[in-house]
Design a protein around this motif. Structure first.
Motif, PDB file in Angstrom:
ATOM      1  N   VAL A   8     -10.227  13.653  10.432  1.00  0.00           N
ATOM      2  CA  VAL A   8     -10.299  12.521  10.104  1.00  0.00           C
ATOM      3  C   VAL A   8     -11.076  11.789   9.429  1.00  0.00           C
ATOM      4  O   VAL A   8     -11.382  10.246  10.556  1.00  0.00           O
ATOM      5  N   ASN A   9     -12.088  11.347   8.755  1.00  0.00           N
ATOM      6  CA  ASN A   9     -13.186  10.539   8.188  1.00  0.00           C
ATOM      7  C   ASN A   9     -12.634   9.092   8.527  1.00  0.00           C
ATOM      8  O   ASN A   9     -11.674   9.040   7.139  1.00  0.00           O
ATOM      9  N   PRO A  10     -12.617   8.406   8.586  1.00  0.00           N
ATOM     10  CA  PRO A  10     -12.212   7.248   9.220  1.00  0.00           C
ATOM     11  C   PRO A  10     -11.984   6.289   7.365  1.00  0.00           C
ATOM     12  O   PRO A  10     -10.960   6.001   6.822  1.00  0.00           O
ATOM     13  N   GLY A  11     -12.840   6.207   6.575  1.00  0.00           N
ATOM     14  CA  GLY A  11     -13.600   6.036   5.376  1.00  0.00           C
ATOM     15  C   GLY A  11     -12.386   6.381   4.539  1.00  0.00           C
ATOM     16  O   GLY A  11     -11.703   6.075   3.762  1.00  0.00           O
ATOM     17  N   ILE A  12     -11.727   7.740   4.974  1.00  0.00           N
ATOM     18  CA  ILE A  12     -10.489   8.233   3.751  1.00  0.00           C
ATOM     19  C   ILE A  12      -9.596   7.538   3.340  1.00  0.00           C
ATOM     20  O   ILE A  12      -9.520   7.297   2.641  1.00  0.00           O
ATOM     21  N   PHE A  13      -9.263   6.949   4.618  1.00  0.00           N
ATOM     22  CA  PHE A  13      -7.440   5.790   4.356  1.00  0.00           C
ATOM     23  C   PHE A  13      -7.803   4.531   4.533  1.00  0.00           C
ATOM     24  O   PHE A  13      -7.347   4.522   3.541  1.00  0.00           O
ATOM     25  N   ASP A  15     -10.427   4.170   2.486  1.00  0.00           N
ATOM     26  CA  ASP A  15     -10.226   3.518   1.026  1.00  0.00           C
ATOM     27  C   ASP A  15      -8.640   3.920  -0.202  1.00  0.00           C
ATOM     28  O   ASP A  15      -8.409   3.660  -0.847  1.00  0.00           O
ATOM     29  N   LEU A  16      -7.741   4.843   0.611  1.00  0.00           N
ATOM     30  CA  LEU A  16      -6.325   5.145  -0.121  1.00  0.00           C
ATOM     31  C   LEU A  16      -6.015   3.789  -0.289  1.00  0.00           C
ATOM     32  O   LEU A  16      -5.644   3.008  -0.293  1.00  0.00           O
ATOM     33  N   GLN A  17      -6.145   3.428   1.505  1.00  0.00           N
ATOM     34  CA  GLN A  17      -5.465   1.670   1.369  1.00  0.00           C
ATOM     35  C   GLN A  17      -6.172   1.105   0.459  1.00  0.00           C
ATOM     36  O   GLN A  17      -5.106   0.218  -0.288  1.00  0.00           O
ATOM     37  N   ALA A  18      -7.000   0.628  -0.028  1.00  0.00           N
ATOM     38  CA  ALA A  18      -7.437  -0.103  -0.881  1.00  0.00           C
ATOM     39  C   ALA A  18      -7.044   0.222  -2.400  1.00  0.00           C
ATOM     40  O   ALA A  18      -7.054  -0.376  -3.008  1.00  0.00           O
ATOM     41  N   ARG A  19      -7.182   2.074  -2.513  1.00  0.00           N
ATOM     42  CA  ARG A  19      -6.338   1.700  -4.198  1.00  0.00           C
ATOM     43  C   ARG A  19      -5.001   1.647  -3.717  1.00  0.00           C
ATOM     44  O   ARG A  19      -4.612   0.635  -5.116  1.00  0.00           O
ATOM     45  N   VAL A  20      -3.980   1.264  -2.676  1.00  0.00           N
ATOM     46  CA  VAL A  20      -2.768   1.397  -2.882  1.00  0.00           C
ATOM     47  C   VAL A  20      -2.389  -0.094  -3.334  1.00  0.00           C
ATOM     48  O   VAL A  20      -1.993  -0.929  -4.140  1.00  0.00           O
ATOM     49  N   ASP A  21      -3.561  -0.743  -2.320  1.00  0.00           N
ATOM     50  CA  ASP A  21      -3.273  -2.535  -2.505  1.00  0.00           C
ATOM     51  C   ASP A  21      -4.192  -2.728  -3.406  1.00  0.00           C
ATOM     52  O   ASP A  21      -2.549  -3.847  -4.281  1.00  0.00           O
ATOM     53  N   GLN A  22      -5.175  -2.357  -4.435  1.00  0.00           N
ATOM     54  CA  GLN A  22      -5.338  -3.309  -5.820  1.00  0.00           C
ATOM     55  C   GLN A  22      -4.144  -2.878  -6.439  1.00  0.00           C
ATOM     56  O   GLN A  22      -3.689  -3.241  -7.141  1.00  0.00           O
ATOM     57  N   ASP A  23      -3.096  -1.600  -6.807  1.00  0.00           N
ATOM     58  CA  ASP A  23      -2.215  -1.152  -7.876  1.00  0.00           C
ATOM     59  C   ASP A  23      -1.087  -2.315  -7.376  1.00  0.00           C
ATOM     60  O   ASP A  23      -0.320  -2.666  -8.304  1.00  0.00           O
ATOM     61  N   THR A  24      -0.883  -2.771  -6.197  1.00  0.00           N
ATOM     62  CA  THR A  24       0.016  -3.043  -5.508  1.00  0.00           C
ATOM     63  C   THR A  24       0.166  -5.041  -6.376  1.00  0.00           C
ATOM     64  O   THR A  24       0.953  -5.358  -6.930  1.00  0.00           O
ATOM     65  N   THR A  25      -1.519  -5.360  -6.553  1.00  0.00           N
ATOM     66  CA  THR A  25      -1.708  -6.346  -7.311  1.00  0.00           C
ATOM     67  C   THR A  25      -1.177  -6.123  -8.416  1.00  0.00           C
ATOM     68  O   THR A  25      -1.120  -7.327  -8.951  1.00  0.00           O
ATOM     69  N   VAL A  26      -1.530  -5.622  -8.869  1.00  0.00           N
ATOM     70  CA  VAL A  26      -1.155  -4.866 -10.175  1.00  0.00           C
ATOM     71  C   VAL A  26       0.223  -5.057 -10.884  1.00  0.00           C
ATOM     72  O   VAL A  26       0.570  -6.058 -11.510  1.00  0.00           O
ATOM     73  N   ARG A  27       0.588  -4.547 -10.287  1.00  0.00           N
ATOM     74  CA  ARG A  27       1.940  -4.599 -10.254  1.00  0.00           C
ATOM     75  C   ARG A  27       2.788  -5.887 -10.310  1.00  0.00           C
ATOM     76  O   ARG A  27       3.436  -6.308 -11.425  1.00  0.00           O
ATOM     77  N   ASP A  28       2.425  -6.037  -9.129  1.00  0.00           N
ATOM     78  CA  ASP A  28       3.037  -7.729  -8.638  1.00  0.00           C
ATOM     79  C   ASP A  28       2.914  -8.703  -9.650  1.00  0.00           C
ATOM     80  O   ASP A  28       3.562  -9.324 -10.257  1.00  0.00           O
TER      81      ASP A  28
ATOM     82  N   GLN B 119     -13.061  22.447  10.372  1.00  0.00           N
ATOM     83  CA  GLN B 119     -12.214  21.839  11.518  1.00  0.00           C
ATOM     84  C   GLN B 119     -11.771  20.214  11.161  1.00  0.00           C
ATOM     85  O   GLN B 119     -11.760  19.469  11.309  1.00  0.00           O
ATOM     86  N   GLN B 120     -12.251  19.496   9.082  1.00  0.00           N
ATOM     87  CA  GLN B 120     -11.687  17.815   9.295  1.00  0.00           C
ATOM     88  C   GLN B 120     -10.366  17.707   7.770  1.00  0.00           C
ATOM     89  O   GLN B 120     -10.780  18.691   7.295  1.00  0.00           O
ATOM     90  N   LEU B 121     -10.596  17.083   8.044  1.00  0.00           N
ATOM     91  CA  LEU B 121      -9.909  16.468   6.805  1.00  0.00           C
ATOM     92  C   LEU B 121     -10.420  16.567   5.197  1.00  0.00           C
ATOM     93  O   LEU B 121     -11.878  16.190   5.595  1.00  0.00           O
ATOM     94  N   ILE B 122     -10.579  17.521   4.082  1.00  0.00           N
ATOM     95  CA  ILE B 122     -11.713  17.424   3.344  1.00  0.00           C
ATOM     96  C   ILE B 122     -11.166  15.468   2.756  1.00  0.00           C
ATOM     97  O   ILE B 122     -10.824  14.739   2.380  1.00  0.00           O
ATOM     98  N   THR B 123     -12.757  14.947   2.203  1.00  0.00           N
ATOM     99  CA  THR B 123     -12.676  13.245   1.736  1.00  0.00           C
ATOM    100  C   THR B 123     -12.432  13.981   0.413  1.00  0.00           C
ATOM    101  O   THR B 123     -12.336  14.881   0.129  1.00  0.00           O
TER     102      THR B 123
END
Lengths: 237, 259
Positions: A8-13, A15-28, B119-123
């Motif tokens: 897993v490219n660490p950037g993926i998650f 970025d996802l967490q940042a999106r979730v956090d943004q939504d949480t801010t709006v929802r609150d 062998q990777q997760l697609i971004t």
């Protein structure tokens, strides 16, 4: 490259967490506005409820007070629109659609009682169209060509059904207050609305279930009119 | 007292006729989207089914398999390209709940194939780009972050199946064989890494996305553990494994009885 990244490219998650956090801010933020809006709706509701115990002649003071209360609701609705500006409307509207229905009902009932006359002669029995309602609430209606905050047709229809429920109650209470003319007016009004709902092709959802219940309100008010006519209490002119 | 026949003279009829036209249009569009979603789901499932015949990780998909997946990719392409007109602007999110099933399943097949090849997760960006291309005539279909995450959850189930089958047929976990540098990776280590990432996601409760995630989180964990249990069986019994023997996935009750 692949080896260094691992699975897993660490950037993926991140970025996802940042999106979730943004939504949480709006929802609150939205939740806070909605809480205020709910309070304002209850206040306006309690003022409008006085219509059931206020003689027709004294109704204008109730209507004026209700209009003022509704203006506070409108302020909150404006805040909802601002908080989600630039965001997809349907991503969020589920959060406030219930309150929009209630606020719309307040506007419709107040309008029926003679409020929001906008320069015209204030007289009871008027139905505010969806466009007029949107105008009063300061929001566009039934938007299709752009993505922004608006009042939906479904929300307006829900509010109409609430209006019918409220008017059925008002028909009986009018008799108690000695006003034998208003039940006739209400009877015709909700029959006309009921006829309108009859031509819609509703699917099995909340709107359909509530629409199905309308016929009982129509009948309730017809019974009031029947009781009056049986006793020769229906005004003739 | 006749209330079965509404008076035809209701002054509100024109207003309701306008509402009817709008609601019908909405309903028709909704049904088209649901239909497309179902077709995309069915085609994606068939692709995944074919991809489960792959044995070698981190290599191009064998031609025999791409031949069988190609027509299904074509169906997906065609369905997305026709339905994209109904998912533009404000309608993207309006019908999100109706198309989400198809998009999640598409994400599952896309990320599974990507994993087999690289062998990777697609971004997310990569997946979003792929989906955008499928929209017709400059009308891209948007991949939401929600659907991406839910699709990845589902892919874990496919990796589990892939790993179990590989263990059963070749007696080992695929992946990592040819890597001289760095610690070797195999399907199980990849699954564990993915599990950690998914578990780390901090999603506050509230409908409907967190509900979906909660459901899939449990399934995902079970999948990883099935592979772990399978590998355990393989290690414990080592080379005694007869050809075609399948690791037991539901615990070791039966083994205990038969030993």
């Amino acid at each position: 490259m692949a080896d260094r990244h691992g699975m897993v490219n660490p950037g993926i998650f991140e970025d996802l967490q940042a999106r979730v956090d943004q939504d949480t801010t709006v929802r609150d933020e939205l939740k806070e506005i909605i809480q205020t809006l709910e309070k304002q709706i209850r206040t306006a509701q309690s003022i409008l409820s006085r219509a059931h115990s206020t003689p027709t002649a004294e109704l204008p003071s109730v209507v004026t007070a209700a209009q003022d209360a509704i203006r506070h609701e409108i302020d909150s609705i404006k805040k909802l629109a601002e908080a989600t500006a630039g965001q997809p409307y349907y991503k969020w509207n589920g959060i406030w659609t219930r309150q929009m229905q209630d606020a719309t009902f307040n506007v419709l009932f107040c309008g029926w009682l003679g409020g929001f006359a906008a320069g015209q002669e204030s007289k009871p029995g008027r139905l505010l169209t969806i466009e007029e309602t949107g105008g009063i609430m300061g929001v566009p209606v039934n938007l299709k060509d752009r993505d922004a905050f608006h009042l939906t047709i479904e929300e307006y229809l829900h509010a109409l059904i609430s209006l019918v429920d409220e008017l059925a109650r008002l028909a009986r209470n009018s008799v108690t207050l000695g006003d034998y003319r208003r039940p006739l007016q209400i009877s015709q009004f909700i029959k006309d609305l009921h006829a309108g709902f009859q031509i819609l092709n509703l699917k099995n959802d909340a709107l359909r279930r509530r629409t199905d219940g309308m016929k009982y309100r129509v009948k309730e008010v017809e019974d009031v009119v029947y009781d009056l006519s049986l006793r020769n209490l229906v005004p003739t002119d | 007292m006749d209330h079965s026949n509404p008076p035809p003279s209701s002054p509100f009829i024109p207003m309701f006729e306008a509402f009817r036209a709008e609601l019908d249009e909405h309903q028709d569009r909704r049904e088209r989207v649901i239909k497309a979603s179902r077709d995309i789901t069915a085609a994606s499932k068939k692709i995944i089914f074919s991809l489960q015949r792959v044995r070698k990780l981190n290599a191009p998909i064998p031609e025999s398999i791409t031949r069988s997946t190609a027509p299904h990719w074509q169906v997906i392409r065609e369905r997305f390209s026709t339905i994209s007109a109904d998912l533009q602007s404000i309608n993207g999110w309006r019908y999100a709940r109706n198309i989400t099933g198809g998009i999640q399943e598409f994400m599952e097949s896309l990320s599974f194939q990507y994993y087999l090849e690289k062998q990777q997760l697609i971004t997310f960006d990569n997946a979003q780009g792929m989906l955008k291309e499928l929209g017709g005539e400059g009308r891209p279909v948007e991949l939401t972050a929600d659907d991406y995450v839910l699709g990845v959850f589902d892919m874990v189930g496919e990796l589990m199946r892939f790993a179990i089958t590989a263990m059963a047929t070749s007696g080992g976990l695929p992946g990592g064989e040819s890597r001289a540098t760095a610690a070797p990776r195999n399907v199980l280590s990849d699954l564990r890494e993915l599990r950690t990432c998914l578990e780390m996601l901090d999603i506050p409760p509230g409908p409907p996305f967190p509900r979906d995630v909660d459901k899939k989180m449990e399934v995902m964990k079970t999948c990883v553990e099935k592979v772990e249990n399978g590998l355990y069986g393989l290690v414990v019994r080592g080379r005694e494994r007869p050809k075609g023997w399948m690791p037991d996935l539901e615990g070791r009750k039966e083994e205990i009885e038969s030993f």
